[in-house]
Design a protein around this motif. Structure first.
Motif, PDB file in Angstrom:
ATOM      1  N   VAL A  94       0.839  -1.210   0.000  1.00  0.00           N
ATOM      2  CA  VAL A  94       0.000   0.000   0.000  1.00  0.00           C
ATOM      3  C   VAL A  94       0.872   1.258   0.000  1.00  0.00           C
ATOM      4  N   TRP A  95       1.977   1.192   0.764  1.00  0.00           N
ATOM      5  CA  TRP A  95       2.824   2.380   0.880  1.00  0.00           C
ATOM      6  C   TRP A  95       3.938   2.396  -0.157  1.00  0.00           C
ATOM      7  N   LYS A  96       4.089   1.289  -0.897  1.00  0.00           N
ATOM      8  CA  LYS A  96       5.119   1.236  -1.941  1.00  0.00           C
ATOM      9  C   LYS A  96       4.529   1.503  -3.311  1.00  0.00           C
ATOM     10  N   GLU A  97       3.248   1.229  -3.449  1.00  0.00           N
ATOM     11  CA  GLU A  97       2.571   1.401  -4.748  1.00  0.00           C
ATOM     12  C   GLU A  97       1.341   2.281  -4.540  1.00  0.00           C
ATOM     13  N   GLN A  98       1.603   3.499  -4.064  1.00  0.00           N
ATOM     14  CA  GLN A  98       0.488   4.348  -3.656  1.00  0.00           C
ATOM     15  C   GLN A  98      -0.405   4.754  -4.820  1.00  0.00           C
ATOM     16  N   ALA A  99       0.200   4.966  -5.999  1.00  0.00           N
ATOM     17  CA  ALA A  99      -0.622   5.381  -7.144  1.00  0.00           C
ATOM     18  C   ALA A  99      -1.627   4.283  -7.484  1.00  0.00           C
ATOM     19  N   LYS A 100      -1.153   3.045  -7.464  1.00  0.00           N
ATOM     20  CA  LYS A 100      -2.033   1.909  -7.765  1.00  0.00           C
ATOM     21  C   LYS A 100      -3.122   1.768  -6.689  1.00  0.00           C
ATOM     22  N   PHE A 101      -2.710   1.899  -5.427  1.00  0.00           N
ATOM     23  CA  PHE A 101      -3.673   1.793  -4.328  1.00  0.00           C
ATOM     24  C   PHE A 101      -4.746   2.878  -4.443  1.00  0.00           C
ATOM     25  N   ASN A 102      -4.306   4.120  -4.694  1.00  0.00           N
ATOM     26  CA  ASN A 102      -5.261   5.228  -4.797  1.00  0.00           C
ATOM     27  C   ASN A 102      -6.206   5.042  -5.977  1.00  0.00           C
ATOM     28  N   ASP A 103      -5.666   4.495  -7.053  1.00  0.00           N
ATOM     29  CA  ASP A 103      -6.486   4.254  -8.242  1.00  0.00           C
ATOM     30  C   ASP A 103      -7.577   3.218  -7.928  1.00  0.00           C
ATOM     31  N   LEU A 104      -7.190   2.131  -7.271  1.00  0.00           N
ATOM     32  CA  LEU A 104      -8.174   1.089  -6.940  1.00  0.00           C
ATOM     33  C   LEU A 104      -9.190   1.612  -5.921  1.00  0.00           C
ATOM     34  N   ALA A 105      -8.730   2.444  -5.004  1.00  0.00           N
ATOM     35  CA  ALA A 105      -9.645   3.046  -4.030  1.00  0.00           C
ATOM     36  C   ALA A 105     -10.681   3.925  -4.747  1.00  0.00           C
ATOM     37  N   SER A 106     -10.212   4.727  -5.694  1.00  0.00           N
ATOM     38  CA  SER A 106     -11.126   5.607  -6.447  1.00  0.00           C
ATOM     39  C   SER A 106     -12.128   4.788  -7.249  1.00  0.00           C
ATOM     40  N   LYS A 107     -11.643   3.675  -7.817  1.00  0.00           N
ATOM     41  CA  LYS A 107     -12.554   2.830  -8.602  1.00  0.00           C
ATOM     42  C   LYS A 107     -13.640   2.234  -7.708  1.00  0.00           C
ATOM     43  N   MET A 108     -13.249   1.805  -6.522  1.00  0.00           N
ATOM     44  CA  MET A 108     -14.252   1.256  -5.603  1.00  0.00           C
ATOM     45  C   MET A 108     -15.278   2.331  -5.231  1.00  0.00           C
ATOM     46  N   GLU A 109     -14.807   3.548  -4.962  1.00  0.00           N
ATOM     47  CA  GLU A 109     -15.742   4.622  -4.633  1.00  0.00           C
ATOM     48  C   GLU A 109     -16.702   4.887  -5.785  1.00  0.00           C
ATOM     49  N   ALA A 110     -16.181   4.848  -7.005  1.00  0.00           N
ATOM     50  CA  ALA A 110     -17.032   5.096  -8.181  1.00  0.00           C
ATOM     51  C   ALA A 110     -18.088   3.994  -8.323  1.00  0.00           C
ATOM     52  N   GLU A 111     -17.688   2.751  -8.059  1.00  0.00           N
ATOM     53  CA  GLU A 111     -18.665   1.648  -8.119  1.00  0.00           C
ATOM     54  C   GLU A 111     -19.709   1.791  -7.013  1.00  0.00           C
ATOM     55  N   ALA A 112     -19.288   2.298  -5.864  1.00  0.00           N
ATOM     56  CA  ALA A 112     -20.234   2.497  -4.759  1.00  0.00           C
ATOM     57  C   ALA A 112     -21.270   3.568  -5.108  1.00  0.00           C
ATOM     58  N   VAL A 113     -20.846   4.574  -5.872  1.00  0.00           N
ATOM     59  CA  VAL A 113     -21.797   5.600  -6.332  1.00  0.00           C
ATOM     60  C   VAL A 113     -22.837   4.967  -7.259  1.00  0.00           C
ATOM     61  N   LYS A 114     -22.374   4.076  -8.147  1.00  0.00           N
ATOM     62  CA  LYS A 114     -23.299   3.391  -9.068  1.00  0.00           C
ATOM     63  C   LYS A 114     -24.237   2.456  -8.300  1.00  0.00           C
ATOM     64  N   LEU A 115     -23.682   1.803  -7.286  1.00  0.00           N
ATOM     65  CA  LEU A 115     -24.497   0.909  -6.459  1.00  0.00           C
ATOM     66  C   LEU A 115     -25.584   1.707  -5.731  1.00  0.00           C
ATOM     67  N   ASN A 116     -25.226   2.882  -5.277  1.00  0.00           N
ATOM     68  CA  ASN A 116     -26.197   3.751  -4.599  1.00  0.00           C
ATOM     69  C   ASN A 116     -27.325   4.134  -5.566  1.00  0.00           C
ATOM     70  N   ALA A 117     -26.971   4.450  -6.800  1.00  0.00           N
ATOM     71  CA  ALA A 117     -27.994   4.768  -7.816  1.00  0.00           C
ATOM     72  C   ALA A 117     -28.880   3.544  -8.057  1.00  0.00           C
ATOM     73  N   ALA A 118     -28.261   2.368  -8.078  1.00  0.00           N
ATOM     74  CA  ALA A 118     -29.034   1.136  -8.280  1.00  0.00           C
ATOM     75  C   ALA A 118     -29.986   0.902  -7.104  1.00  0.00           C
ATOM     76  N   GLY A 119     -29.533   1.230  -5.895  1.00  0.00           N
ATOM     77  CA  GLY A 119     -30.387   1.096  -4.713  1.00  0.00           C
ATOM     78  C   GLY A 119     -31.605   1.999  -4.818  1.00  0.00           C
ATOM     79  N   LYS A 120     -31.394   3.204  -5.314  1.00  0.00           N
ATOM     80  CA  LYS A 120     -32.497   4.160  -5.466  1.00  0.00           C
ATOM     81  C   LYS A 120     -33.445   3.735  -6.583  1.00  0.00           C
ATOM     82  N   ALA A 121     -32.920   3.015  -7.574  1.00  0.00           N
ATOM     83  CA  ALA A 121     -33.765   2.567  -8.691  1.00  0.00           C
ATOM     84  C   ALA A 121     -34.870   1.639  -8.184  1.00  0.00           C
ATOM     85  N   GLY A 122     -34.578   0.899  -7.105  1.00  0.00           N
ATOM     86  CA  GLY A 122     -35.640   0.132  -6.465  1.00  0.00           C
ATOM     87  C   GLY A 122     -36.038  -1.159  -7.150  1.00  0.00           C
ATOM     88  N   ASN A 123     -35.160  -1.724  -7.969  1.00  0.00           N
ATOM     89  CA  ASN A 123     -35.483  -3.041  -8.533  1.00  0.00           C
ATOM     90  C   ASN A 123     -34.243  -3.929  -8.509  1.00  0.00           C
TER      91      ASN A 123
END
Ligand code: ASC
Length: 148
Positions: A94-123
């Motif tokens: 994590v501390w040796k490959e910070q760019a990669k870690f930050n990139d994967l963290a951002s991707k997870m956050e972006a997927e969580a935003v999509k998941l939240n939209a899916a939750g609101k869609a209600g199906n």
């Protein structure tokens, strides 16, 4: 009194302006913080997975609530990975490959935003569509950065 107020205010501003990692008194506190955030995140993510995979009945209100929790919690763990907080189940990479870690963290956050939209869609179909990519975003980070 005025001087005291100014000093007190300066102290508050200084605290807020510190990098997130410096907000923990001890490395163990940062580790506990990130583990706690990921634990709450994982609990609600698992509930969504159980619904997406038909292990428990789909419930629109519960799905929406869990997806909101996931989206919010997805922002929190990263502050607990500051310099000097090696330990827990985290690999030193994590501390040796910070760019990669930050990139994967951002991707997870972006997927969580999509998941939240899916939750609101209600199906359940929207939930199913969003769950797989979100789970993959958890897994890809764990594969590189979490000890088994
Ligand atoms: C979960 C959970 C994870 C992810 C991951 C997805 O429910 O706790 O860490 O899903 O297993 O691959």
């Amino acid at each position: 009194m005025k001087a005291f107020t100014t000093l007190a205010l300066a102290a508050v501003v200084a605290t807020v302006a510190l990098p997130a990692s410096a907000q923990f008194a001890k490395p163990e506190d940062a580790i506990k913080y990130r583990q706690s955030a990921l634990s709450v995140l994982g609990t609600h993510f698992s509930r969504l997975g159980a619904m997406a995979n038909g292990k428990i009945p789909y419930d629109a209100k519960s799905a929406q609530e869990s997806a909101e929790v996931v989206a919010f919690m997805s922002k929190l763990p990263w502050a607990g990975f500051g310099a000097g907080t090696e330990g827990g189940k985290t690999k030193p990479e994590v501390w040796k490959e910070q760019a990669k870690f930050n990139d994967l963290a951002s991707k997870m956050e972006a997927e969580a935003v999509k998941l939240n939209a899916a939750g609101k869609a209600g199906n359940v179909d929207a939930l199913k569509a969003a769950f797989g990519p979100a789970a993959n975003s958890c897994k890809s980070c764990h594969d590189s950065f979490r000890n088994k």
